[in-house]
Design an enzyme around this catalytic site. Sequence first.
Site, PDB file in Angstrom:
ATOM      1  N   LYS A 141       0.813  -1.217  -0.045  1.00 43.32           N
ATOM      2  CA  LYS A 141      -0.112   0.012   0.112  1.00 43.32           C
ATOM      3  C   LYS A 141       0.938   1.302  -0.011  1.00 43.32           C
ATOM      4  O   LYS A 141       0.541   2.541  -0.388  1.00 43.32           O
ATOM      5  CB  LYS A 141      -0.982   0.043   1.024  1.00 43.32           C
ATOM      6  N   ASP A 152     -10.110   3.362   1.848  1.00 43.75           N
ATOM      7  CA  ASP A 152     -10.213   2.789   3.313  1.00 43.75           C
ATOM      8  C   ASP A 152     -10.855   3.822   4.292  1.00 43.75           C
ATOM      9  O   ASP A 152     -11.597   3.631   5.150  1.00 43.75           O
ATOM     10  CB  ASP A 152      -9.090   2.304   3.691  1.00 43.75           C
TER      11      ASP A 152
END
Length: 280
Positions: free
Chosen positions: A69, A105
């Site tokens: 990520k 997210d």
Amino acid sequence: MIPDAFTELYGIIGHPVRHSLSPAMHNAAFRSAGLNAVYLAFDVEDLAGALEGARALGVKGMSVTIPHKEAVMAHLDEVDETARRIGAVNTVVNRDNRLFGLNTDAVGAVRALEEALPVTEKRIVVLGAGGSARAVVAGLVSAGASVHVANRTVEKARTLASSWGASWSGLDAEALKGVSGDVLVNTTSVGMGPKPDAIPVPPEFVGRFQVVMDIVYAPLKTMLLAVAEEHGAATVNGLRMLLHQAVAQFESWTGKEAPKKVMEEALTEAVGRRKAEGCK
Ligand code: NAP
């Protein structure tokens, strides 16, 4: 739809990745929306090679998971400002062969929590200061919540909190003495997998909140959520954030409203299948 010469390719890159519930959600969504697209899971160790390959093959969109990520940002043409501030990208969109990174997210956490209550002007205590906490805090602050970050390593809580105008503390009973709020959100990995009886804060602390969300989703009902229920709090489990971040991904990739109900059913079914197979 049977894949043909026009089928568009999407996927998730991570390592490991075989536990991922994302293919179930996104393939169900593509089917339901009548899109000629498939979504696959790629176990990737060579990140640079994978991105180069994705570009060359014209992969339309990717989910990015642990451990890529942060590192993926260096391989993209553009990263949206929130993702840059969070320091992590979980979604790549291919726009005319330019790879654009964002982080769903953050919005996923907010939408999950908003199933229980509106977050604007709420006092929210976030446990943890790791990768997911960075996205959760960003989402909550951007949605108008007042946030406190509590983490085992206090220095990490301080760094995260101060970059978003939040307060911070440690995680032990002494450090949490004067800390309370409307909502408690756990982003630590405590309570996950092999130690399901673990809880990140003293059980009596949990009684100070009307809503408790845990982003850990294996097990589905963590010890933290069980204790919250005993205290009469409303609870939100980790699958809600997983669902909402995927819904936001679908919308970023296709520009269409996501078939959320279908994705939710596919997620529930995939979790059930996994349980039946005896893995977590
Ligand atoms: P991470 O970056 O490794 O951060 C882990 C956090 O947990 C840190 O704050 C760490 O504190 C804390 N921690 C670990 N062990 C602890 C212990 N024994 N006592 C107290 N604190 C402890 O991990 P992450 O990427 O943020 O992921 C955390 C969890 O969120 C995982 O379970 C992951 O599966 C879940 N997750 C769920 C979703 C979803 O959509 N539902 C999305 C992303 C992640 P220190 O800083 O002190 O080490």
